[in-house]
Write a protein that holds these residues in place. Structure first.
Motif, PDB file in Angstrom:
ATOM      1  N   ASP A 104     -24.425   6.266  -1.737  1.00  0.00           N
ATOM      2  CA  ASP A 104     -24.130   6.120  -3.227  1.00  0.00           C
ATOM      3  C   ASP A 104     -24.336   7.594  -3.908  1.00  0.00           C
ATOM      4  O   ASP A 104     -25.177   7.889  -4.567  1.00  0.00           O
ATOM      5  N   HIS A 105     -22.959   8.327  -3.548  1.00  0.00           N
ATOM      6  CA  HIS A 105     -22.811   9.615  -3.911  1.00  0.00           C
ATOM      7  C   HIS A 105     -22.077   9.794  -5.032  1.00  0.00           C
ATOM      8  O   HIS A 105     -21.359   8.795  -5.712  1.00  0.00           O
ATOM      9  N   TYR A 106     -21.977  11.111  -5.754  1.00  0.00           N
ATOM     10  CA  TYR A 106     -21.074  11.455  -6.656  1.00  0.00           C
ATOM     11  C   TYR A 106     -20.236  12.748  -6.127  1.00  0.00           C
ATOM     12  O   TYR A 106     -20.933  13.316  -5.256  1.00  0.00           O
ATOM     13  N   TYR A 107     -19.086  13.230  -6.701  1.00  0.00           N
ATOM     14  CA  TYR A 107     -18.346  14.113  -6.026  1.00  0.00           C
ATOM     15  C   TYR A 107     -17.809  15.031  -7.268  1.00  0.00           C
ATOM     16  O   TYR A 107     -17.399  14.392  -8.403  1.00  0.00           O
ATOM     17  N   ILE A 108     -17.797  16.261  -7.055  1.00  0.00           N
ATOM     18  CA  ILE A 108     -17.180  16.942  -8.015  1.00  0.00           C
ATOM     19  C   ILE A 108     -15.913  17.835  -7.680  1.00  0.00           C
ATOM     20  O   ILE A 108     -15.495  18.394  -8.593  1.00  0.00           O
ATOM     21  N   ARG A 109     -15.603  17.901  -6.594  1.00  0.00           N
ATOM     22  CA  ARG A 109     -14.533  18.576  -5.992  1.00  0.00           C
ATOM     23  C   ARG A 109     -13.202  17.497  -5.761  1.00  0.00           C
ATOM     24  O   ARG A 109     -13.512  16.594  -5.293  1.00  0.00           O
ATOM     25  N   GLY A 110     -12.089  17.959  -6.223  1.00  0.00           N
ATOM     26  CA  GLY A 110     -10.991  17.122  -6.235  1.00  0.00           C
ATOM     27  C   GLY A 110     -10.580  16.508  -4.975  1.00  0.00           C
ATOM     28  O   GLY A 110     -10.248  15.500  -4.707  1.00  0.00           O
ATOM     29  N   GLY A 111     -10.847  17.331  -3.978  1.00  0.00           N
ATOM     30  CA  GLY A 111     -10.487  17.187  -2.534  1.00  0.00           C
ATOM     31  C   GLY A 111     -11.309  15.949  -2.097  1.00  0.00           C
ATOM     32  O   GLY A 111     -10.852  15.329  -0.931  1.00  0.00           O
ATOM     33  N   ASP A 112     -12.329  15.607  -2.494  1.00  0.00           N
ATOM     34  CA  ASP A 112     -13.153  14.532  -2.174  1.00  0.00           C
ATOM     35  C   ASP A 112     -12.500  13.122  -2.697  1.00  0.00           C
ATOM     36  O   ASP A 112     -13.369  12.144  -2.300  1.00  0.00           O
ATOM     37  N   TYR A 113     -11.713  13.224  -3.553  1.00  0.00           N
ATOM     38  CA  TYR A 113     -11.246  11.922  -4.072  1.00  0.00           C
ATOM     39  C   TYR A 113      -9.934  11.309  -3.535  1.00  0.00           C
ATOM     40  O   TYR A 113      -9.104  12.192  -3.091  1.00  0.00           O
ATOM     41  N   ASP A 114      -9.943  10.169  -3.326  1.00  0.00           N
ATOM     42  CA  ASP A 114      -8.855   9.576  -2.544  1.00  0.00           C
ATOM     43  C   ASP A 114      -7.812   8.918  -3.236  1.00  0.00           C
ATOM     44  O   ASP A 114      -6.648   8.679  -2.916  1.00  0.00           O
ATOM     45  N   TYR A 115      -8.131   8.671  -4.400  1.00  0.00           N
ATOM     46  CA  TYR A 115      -7.009   7.877  -5.374  1.00  0.00           C
ATOM     47  C   TYR A 115      -7.219   8.643  -6.685  1.00  0.00           C
ATOM     48  O   TYR A 115      -8.068   8.931  -7.051  1.00  0.00           O
ATOM     49  N   TRP A 116      -5.986   8.618  -7.191  1.00  0.00           N
ATOM     50  CA  TRP A 116      -5.694   9.141  -8.681  1.00  0.00           C
ATOM     51  C   TRP A 116      -4.758   8.434  -9.421  1.00  0.00           C
ATOM     52  O   TRP A 116      -3.771   7.836  -9.062  1.00  0.00           O
ATOM     53  N   GLY A 117      -5.227   8.305 -10.829  1.00  0.00           N
ATOM     54  CA  GLY A 117      -4.176   7.729 -11.689  1.00  0.00           C
ATOM     55  C   GLY A 117      -3.476   8.638 -12.238  1.00  0.00           C
ATOM     56  O   GLY A 117      -3.355   9.965 -12.026  1.00  0.00           O
ATOM     57  N   GLN A 118      -2.558   8.208 -13.116  1.00  0.00           N
ATOM     58  CA  GLN A 118      -1.494   8.993 -13.886  1.00  0.00           C
ATOM     59  C   GLN A 118      -2.544   9.677 -15.265  1.00  0.00           C
ATOM     60  O   GLN A 118      -3.384   9.042 -15.205  1.00  0.00           O
ATOM     61  N   GLY A 119      -2.221  10.865 -15.683  1.00  0.00           N
ATOM     62  CA  GLY A 119      -2.760  11.352 -16.713  1.00  0.00           C
ATOM     63  C   GLY A 119      -2.497  10.717 -17.910  1.00  0.00           C
ATOM     64  O   GLY A 119      -1.579  10.028 -18.392  1.00  0.00           O
TER      65      GLY A 119
END
Length: 126
Positions: A104-119
């Motif tokens: 149950d972590h949190y992440y602050i680096r973009g590279g740790d994210y797997d999926y992205w939405g549109q802006g």
């Protein structure tokens, strides 16, 4: 996971907006969620994150006390309430999901994210 961000717009300085990010797929409840932003001519910047159980939130210093991240796992949606907006908050805002089934972590680096939405574009006028 597909992410759909909404809620951006034009607002005067001091105003408020609430961004929403709706997720499709079965992994939302096991994913940490984050918001990032990118202003014209600048690099993408971390804004806020929340762990999957909503017990931990973390913000970049420039938005602490003004922005609040929250999530509703029943609705597969993460929110970013933005108050006391400043012209410096003008940017395209992106939501992102980091699949974390083992912790149950949190992440602050973009590279740790797997999926992205549109802006979704937020413009704050002075």
């Amino acid at each position: 996971v597909q992410l759909q961000a909404s809620g951006g717009g034009l607002v005067q300085a001091g105003g408020s907006l609430r961004l929403s990010c709706a997720a499709s797929g079965r992994t939302f409840s096991t994913s940490a969620m984050g918001w990032f932003r990118q202003a014209p001519g600048k690099e993408r910047e971390f804004v806020a994150t929340i762990n999957r159980s909503s017990t931990i939130t973390y913000y970049v210093d420039s938005v602490k006390g003004r922005f609040t991240i929250s999530r509703d796992n029943a609705k597969n949606t993460v929110y970013l309430q933005m108050n006391s907006l400043e012209p410096e908050d003008t940017a395209a805002y992106y939501c992102a999901a980091a699949n974390s089934p083992r912790g149950d972590h949190y992440y602050i680096r973009g590279g740790d994210y797997d999926y992205w939405g549109q802006g979704t574009l937020v413009t704050v006028s002075s």
